[in-house]
Design an enzyme around this catalytic site. Structure first.
Site, PDB file in Angstrom:
ATOM      1  N   LYS A  73      18.301 -11.049 -28.812  1.00  0.00           N
ATOM      2  CA  LYS A  73      19.281 -10.454 -29.720  1.00  0.00           C
ATOM      3  C   LYS A  73      20.154  -9.445 -28.998  1.00  0.00           C
ATOM      4  O   LYS A  73      21.322  -9.284 -29.276  1.00  0.00           O
ATOM      5  CB  LYS A  73      18.569  -9.733 -30.869  1.00  0.00           C
ATOM      6  CG  LYS A  73      18.082 -10.665 -31.951  1.00  0.00           C
ATOM      7  CD  LYS A  73      17.654  -9.879 -33.180  1.00  0.00           C
ATOM      8  CE  LYS A  73      17.194 -10.847 -34.256  1.00  0.00           C
ATOM      9  NZ  LYS A  73      16.843 -10.202 -35.502  1.00  0.00           N
ATOM     10  N   ARG A  74      19.544  -8.752 -28.053  1.00  0.00           N
ATOM     11  CA  ARG A  74      20.293  -7.704 -27.346  1.00  0.00           C
ATOM     12  C   ARG A  74      21.317  -8.249 -26.354  1.00  0.00           C
ATOM     13  O   ARG A  74      22.168  -7.532 -25.874  1.00  0.00           O
ATOM     14  CB  ARG A  74      19.316  -6.765 -26.643  1.00  0.00           C
ATOM     15  CG  ARG A  74      18.687  -5.766 -27.569  1.00  0.00           C
ATOM     16  CD  ARG A  74      17.665  -4.973 -26.822  1.00  0.00           C
ATOM     17  NE  ARG A  74      16.744  -5.890 -26.148  1.00  0.00           N
ATOM     18  CZ  ARG A  74      15.556  -6.229 -26.623  1.00  0.00           C
ATOM     19  NH1 ARG A  74      15.140  -5.716 -27.728  1.00  0.00           N
ATOM     20  NH2 ARG A  74      14.775  -7.081 -26.001  1.00  0.00           N
TER      21      ARG A  74
END
Ligand code: GLU
Length: 511
Positions: A266-267
């Site tokens: 996600k990052r």
């Protein structure tokens, strides 16, 4: 298998759905549709500490955008509900207690301070990790080491406790994954996982198994990150007496970074130059905005077609599939075991292919929205003409505007390289006549635009090739672009004549 397939997508509302999650949902959907089965969505929200406002709505909107239709969900309930674990709370404790009664689980009273002290001690003194397992449980504060009366007293006095699974000491746990084949794990590598927390809430493992069973789930299709939990889940099915009705498992390969090194997380979003979320996400906690495929200009069908090929292939060269075709050809057997490299350029390629066949009227609407946002007025017919000229040349709808601003702006600069190569006295001579001819035309359209030019060139004995790029340069400022004559028609005779005259003046140094 036909007709009784029941699959579920079980996201936790802890943030925006990652594209990996969308791929999981898509594969569940394709599998369910292929077998005439049912797809349900269950919100796994037992961990209230990780709850993020807006995440559930995001999941709903993202799946709707992708065309992943749910047969049953919190928003479209059937008779297997409720579909949020927070609304099913009461069910879980009952099963945990049942396991305690049958000697397959136990109450544990160790406080988290006691356990973390033990953990530290283990690491310091023995250099190994501490596990609450078959060996340790005999030395800790639980209903296996205490008398029944003592346990009773503690519970009645309100002392907090958890319920832990009593993992059998010597047992080989086997499960057959539809993608990976046999997975065999020995029970000594599994610790006595907490099933029910001190606040009475179930952990993910208990809730997930109880729900899959009660909801009649036949196939658990989920990400590879859950593979390590699968043996524990098998153990839970067996302990609960549901071994014969255990669903089949299929753990999907990870999505990897474009480099192939490491999981796409996600990052990674935006850092690697592309979105990792289907829709834009406005983080309610810090106000940060992460980009999404929808807002970036991806067509939903292109996006899902692209996702379908991340870890699955039909075994042929075909890459473009309608949803119906995907349902037809999809099979779990053709899902690969190894991680799927995420290739954003490929995503763009899909979008371009889909844009080419996208209905021009609908694309025109999108273009008009962009123009409106830019404060540019344009009627539908003109916008439609521009759209059809640009449609095959863009990857994103927004590029119809950004790649062809010349439809609304007189060039401020001209490509110097093209000017140097192509602009000369002969060109200026032709264009002087051309500007006048165009201005006097009765019906100026693409045919007339061309005829007027051809006539002048014939009279002067000059080939078309000698002037075309210069004409484009005068009109658009650059050396390449869509078909020129239709561009002239869209601009209209006055604008064409005026741009030619401006160019003659501004490019005089090249003559
Ligand atoms: N709630 C889990 C997740 O967020 C579901 C895992 C599963 O499908 O069993 O991914």
């Amino acid at each position: 298998m036909e007709n009784n397939v029941i699959v579920r997508f079980a996201p936790s509302p802890t943030g925006p759905l990652h594209i990996g999650g969308v791929r999981t949902a898509l594969f569940n959907y394709l599998f369910a549709k292929k077998h005439g089965g049912t797809m349900l969505l269950r919100i796994e929200d037992t961990d209230q500490n990780r709850f993020v406002p807006g995440a559930e709505e995001y999941i709903k909107e993202a799946l709707e955008w992708c065309g992943i239709e749910l047969d049953e969900s919190p928003w479209n309930p059937g008779d297997r509900g409720p579909y949020r674990q927070s609304e099913r709370k009461e069910m879980y404790a009952e099963y945990a207690e049942k396991l305690v009664k049958e000697g397959k689980a136990y109450y544990a009273f160790d406080t988290s301070e006691e356990l973390s002290a033990l953990r530290d001690k283990f690491e310091k003194e023995k250099g190994e990790s501490f596990f609450y397992n078959a060996v340790m449980r005999n030395r800790l504060k639980n209903s296996l080491t205490m008398s029944a009366a003592e346990v009773q007293e503690k519970i009645e006095s309100g002392e907090p406790y958890v319920i832990r699974l009593k993992v059998p000491i010597k047992k080989e746990i086997r499960l057959k994954d539809m993608i990976r084949g046999w997975v065999v794990v020995h029970s000594h590598s599994i610790d006595d996982k907490i099933l029910l927390k001190a606040d009475g809430m179930p952990t993910y493992h208990l809730a997930n198994i109880v729900d899959d069973h009660l909801m009649g789930v036949t196939h658990v299709i989920r990400g590879e990150e859950w593979l390590p939990s699968a043996p524990l889940h098998v153990l839970l099915y067996e302990s609960l007496g549901w071994a014969n009705e255990m669903p089949e498992f299929a753990h999907l390969p990870l999505l990897l970074k474009p480099s192939g090194k490491g999981k796409l997380s996600k990052r990674d979003g935006d850092k690697l130059g592309f979105s990792v979320f289907p829709l834009q996400w406005n983080d309610p906690e810090n106000g940060q905005i992460s980009s999404g495929y929808r807002e970036d200009g991806f067509l939903a069908d292109a996006f899902t077609n692209f996702l379908a090929l991340l870890g699955w292939s039909s075994g042929t060269d075909q890459e473009i599939y309608t949803k119906e075709e995907l349902i037809e050809v999809f099979s779990i057997e053709r899902i690969s075991k190894s991680g799927a490299k995420f290739d954003f350029e490929k995503a763009k390629w899909f979008n371009q292919q889909y844009l080419k066949t996208y209905p021009v009227e609908k694309l025109t609407e999108k273009y008009l929205e962009t123009l409106k946002a830019e404060g540019i007025e344009c009627d539908f017919e003109k916008a439609k003409k521009i759209t059809s000229l640009m449609q095959e040349r863009v990857v994103f709808p927004a590029e119809i505007y950004t790649n062809a601003k010349f439809f609304f702006e007189v060039p401020e600069e001209y490509d110097q390289k093209v000017a140097k190569k192509k602009w000369n006295a002969e060109v200026v001579d032709v264009f002087t006549y051309y500007a006048a001819g165009v201005k006097n035309a009765d019906n100026f359209d693409e045919t007339a635009a061309k005829e007027i030019l051809v006539k002048i060139l014939e009279e002067k004995g000059i080939g078309m090739g000698k002037v075309m790029q210069s004409l484009r340069l005068a009109i658009t400022g650059v050396g390449g672009g869509p078909d020129l004559m239709p561009v002239l028609e869209v601009l209209g005779k006055d604008e064409v004549a005026s741009r030619i005259n401006i160019a003659i003046e501004k490019l005089s140094s090249f003559v």
